[in-house]
Design a protein around this motif. Sequence first.
Motif, PDB file in Angstrom:
ATOM      1  N   ASP A  58       0.729  -1.195   0.121  1.00  0.00           N
ATOM      2  CA  ASP A  58       0.053  -0.039  -0.026  1.00  0.00           C
ATOM      3  C   ASP A  58       1.006   1.045  -0.096  1.00  0.00           C
ATOM      4  N   HIS A  83      -6.725   7.519  -6.910  1.00  0.00           N
ATOM      5  CA  HIS A  83      -6.651   6.558  -5.817  1.00  0.00           C
ATOM      6  C   HIS A  83      -7.130   5.427  -6.257  1.00  0.00           C
ATOM      7  N   ARG A 101      -2.113   7.316  -5.295  1.00  0.00           N
ATOM      8  CA  ARG A 101      -2.422   6.404  -3.943  1.00  0.00           C
ATOM      9  C   ARG A 101      -2.863   5.225  -4.490  1.00  0.00           C
ATOM     10  N   MET A 103      -3.152   0.688  -3.845  1.00  0.00           N
ATOM     11  CA  MET A 103      -2.992  -0.245  -2.943  1.00  0.00           C
ATOM     12  C   MET A 103      -2.268  -1.599  -3.316  1.00  0.00           C
ATOM     13  N   LEU A 118       3.362   3.480   2.117  1.00  0.00           N
ATOM     14  CA  LEU A 118       2.602   4.539   3.322  1.00  0.00           C
ATOM     15  C   LEU A 118       3.584   4.823   4.220  1.00  0.00           C
ATOM     16  N   GLU A 123       1.936  12.143   5.096  1.00  0.00           N
ATOM     17  CA  GLU A 123       0.776  12.668   4.422  1.00  0.00           C
ATOM     18  C   GLU A 123       0.243  13.735   5.148  1.00  0.00           C
TER      19      GLU A 123
ATOM     20  N   MET B   1      -3.330   8.053   8.453  1.00  0.00           N
ATOM     21  CA  MET B   1      -2.459   7.417   9.289  1.00  0.00           C
ATOM     22  C   MET B   1      -2.224   5.978   9.063  1.00  0.00           C
ATOM     23  N   VAL B   2      -1.128   5.391   9.014  1.00  0.00           N
ATOM     24  CA  VAL B   2      -1.049   3.944   8.979  1.00  0.00           C
ATOM     25  C   VAL B   2      -1.227   3.305  10.426  1.00  0.00           C
ATOM     26  N   VAL B 259      -3.666  -3.168   6.036  1.00  0.00           N
ATOM     27  CA  VAL B 259      -4.099  -1.807   6.508  1.00  0.00           C
ATOM     28  C   VAL B 259      -4.684  -1.021   5.379  1.00  0.00           C
ATOM     29  N   GLY B 260      -4.884  -1.454   4.170  1.00  0.00           N
ATOM     30  CA  GLY B 260      -5.274  -0.885   3.021  1.00  0.00           C
ATOM     31  C   GLY B 260      -6.513  -0.130   3.148  1.00  0.00           C
ATOM     32  N   ASP B 261      -6.623   0.724   2.128  1.00  0.00           N
ATOM     33  CA  ASP B 261      -8.053   1.415   2.217  1.00  0.00           C
ATOM     34  C   ASP B 261      -9.335   0.586   1.916  1.00  0.00           C
TER      35      ASP B 261
END
Lengths: 418, 418
Positions: A58, A83, A101, A103, A118, A123, B1-2, B259-261
């Motif tokens: 990611d 994204h 962005r 993944m 990440l 960010e 934030m990750v 922890v991806g979106d």
Amino acid sequence: MVEIRKPIAVRDAIKRVMDKANALPIIEIALEDSFGYILAEPIIAMHDVPSFNNSPYDGFAIRSEDSIGASGDNRIHFRVIDHIGAGQVSKHALGKYEAVRIMTGAPIPEGADAVVMLEQAVESENTFTIRKPFKQLENISLQGEDSKKGEMLIPSGTFIHPGTIALLATFGYAKVKVRKKPIVGILCTGTELLKVEDEIEPGKIRNSNGPMIEAQLKRRGIESRYYGILSDDLESCFQLVKKVLVETDCVITTGGVSVGDFDHLPEIYRRLQADVLFNKVAMRPGSVTTAAFADDKLLFGLSGNPSACFTGYELFVKPAIENMMLNNCPFTPHTKAKLTEDFLKPNPFTRFVRSVYRFEGNEAIITPAGFNKSNAVSSIARGNALIVLPGGTRNFVAGDIVDVLLLGNENGVSSWMS
Amino acid sequence: MVEIRKPIAVRDAIKRVMDKANALPIIEIALEDSFGYILAEPIIAMHDVPSFNNSPYDGFAIRSEDSIGASGDNRIHFRVIDHIGAGQVSKHALGKYEAVRIMTGAPIPEGADAVVMLEQAVESENTFTIRKPFKQLENISLQGEDSKKGEMLIPSGTFIHPGTIALLATFGYAKVKVRKKPIVGILCTGTELLKVEDEIEPGKIRNSNGPMIEAQLKRRGIESRYYGILSDDLESCFQLVKKVLVETDCVITTGGVSVGDFDHLPEIYRRLQADVLFNKVAMRPGSVTTAAFADDKLLFGLSGNPSACFTGYELFVKPAIENMMLNNCPFTPHTKAKLTEDFLKPNPFTRFVRSVYRFEGNEAIITPAGFNKSNAVSSIARGNALIVLPGGTRNFVAGDIVDVLLLGNENGVSSWMS
């Protein structure tokens, strides 16, 4: 007069059945049913794997040239213009100091040639900064790095296991060409035999060979048809064996192969005009193990003694079945291991000793599984291997390194590795 | 934030799932269906084995005292008064110089205490001579020599293999008490996933994890229910996982645990009020492997990367399933083997390398199976073992002895032992 039979070596007996094990036809089955079959076609990479450059993390896809000179003192800013998740393709081509962005698993957008993880970015809304330069192709999984289109990955004749299935799925093999598995007929002979559910009677024993062989076949995913316990009448025995030979691909009988007064199998083989491949093998247990060939099919006459029956299956039936499916690795794995106790009996014939194989550190250890005559049954339940002591030897002692056949690894161990 | 996750050691992660793997109920099944189940009762010898003194050979039962003094120069004559096969009981008690012709497995007649093998006798009609004395109990299989009535032969918690079935049959266990096998639900997540039968599309890959896990379960004889590929919608994902948790004994998901979106599993575990046992393991591949516990059931969140998914199953799901059946040996066998090539990458986390394990003489040899990143798929198809390189190590070279997990032995070998 007792018929005199000439024993042949185990290796020669195996060769004779392997030579006669005819290949079964190729069939096409659904991928989800293919576990345990033998591939009848090679697996060829239908496309590169991965089939496109993608992100292993990611993060943010960038142009590496924009990162030149980045450091803690010289943070470089990027603007996030799109994204994408895995499975999505960005419609944007990256310009200077632009980023997408991205993944894990998503395709690298046009113009990008590196990925900032990440945790490597600081960010804020729609922007981030980096403090190190990124090399060209840094953090990118490259098209074809696993497999190249057209590459032969797995040869025909391979056992299909879960990893094979993952590879077949990757290339879209919803159907797979495999060899048909044989259907095996099982008949048990012996007037001493009771069914499992029967009460024990004087002079009789329950038939353990039938259920055991069914399970040996099931362990390998092979379907069997159990025809029960044969009557003592030669004519009806002959008729039943003939019928089974028509209805199945391979016939296993237990008992009745010796030279005793009620041993009908030799006469049945004669009436079938079967080619008897051998009727005496230089092995213990199971020297009376017989194999014959009729109507293009193998007939195995295994001993009625449980240990001998078990061993005969493992030595002869098992590789023959693999050969019928054209498995290119049809034999049971074998190794050497350290004997833990003396085995002083002489071995006029090659002796197969039911045993427990285990590891102690990097040493393979083998221990006989207990009572060891051909009529033994408890040791079959305890063992997971066979010690092989060559004919003409004697006096093996604890610490000797001996040959071992590894029969099955379903038995796990009691603890995770230390 | 990750989100920052704290990795735990592989050993600790295994312990956490093992502690939560609840035993399934005891059921009774037919013997012929019992292969691959775990015994929920010990096997106790219901009677002696053999249950009567019997002949291990075809021959003549005699009174040993009558044979005293026999030699080539002093042949002793016997009169045959009866003839029995296995399963028959002679009604005669032996008198002086009387014998019963007896076949292998038949009970020793009253009065007899030795057996002359056919080849040790010179026969003429109804009589025979011997030319050596026979000791008391010579050539007799003794009642109870294999197992004694009441003896505990195999403990509860043992895997039922063909030998176990032979023993159960011997004692008349037509039904066997075993632990129920779990039914396992499989769901795959990822918008990049195509079905196996789909044409390949830009940015997408076919779902190999679903079929692979089905096969990993099938290899162990465990029934699975495949619920397909989850949509990207959190609410519908949540509803489906909830439904699977009701319908099965254990839930495996692939993908969506990072922890991806678009990784919904962490939120789904929250909504289920599941106890997350771990969500980061100090291992490669598969550091994002997650295990959770809800409604007394385990949920495994395996990585979407094929190699990581495969490894997560083998390390965590497999022993947990054995624990649900109270297998007293739930862990994959492990050993040490000699590395055939350098492996120079550092291993910040414990690294599991898909490999091919084989024997050369009495030496166990291990070779990495090729391309070795977490998204690799071809090496899963080639491997039969995992090299285990402990975290904090680096620079393993050819000749080093390394730890190995043995994953399956279906792969045979190409030749019989030399």
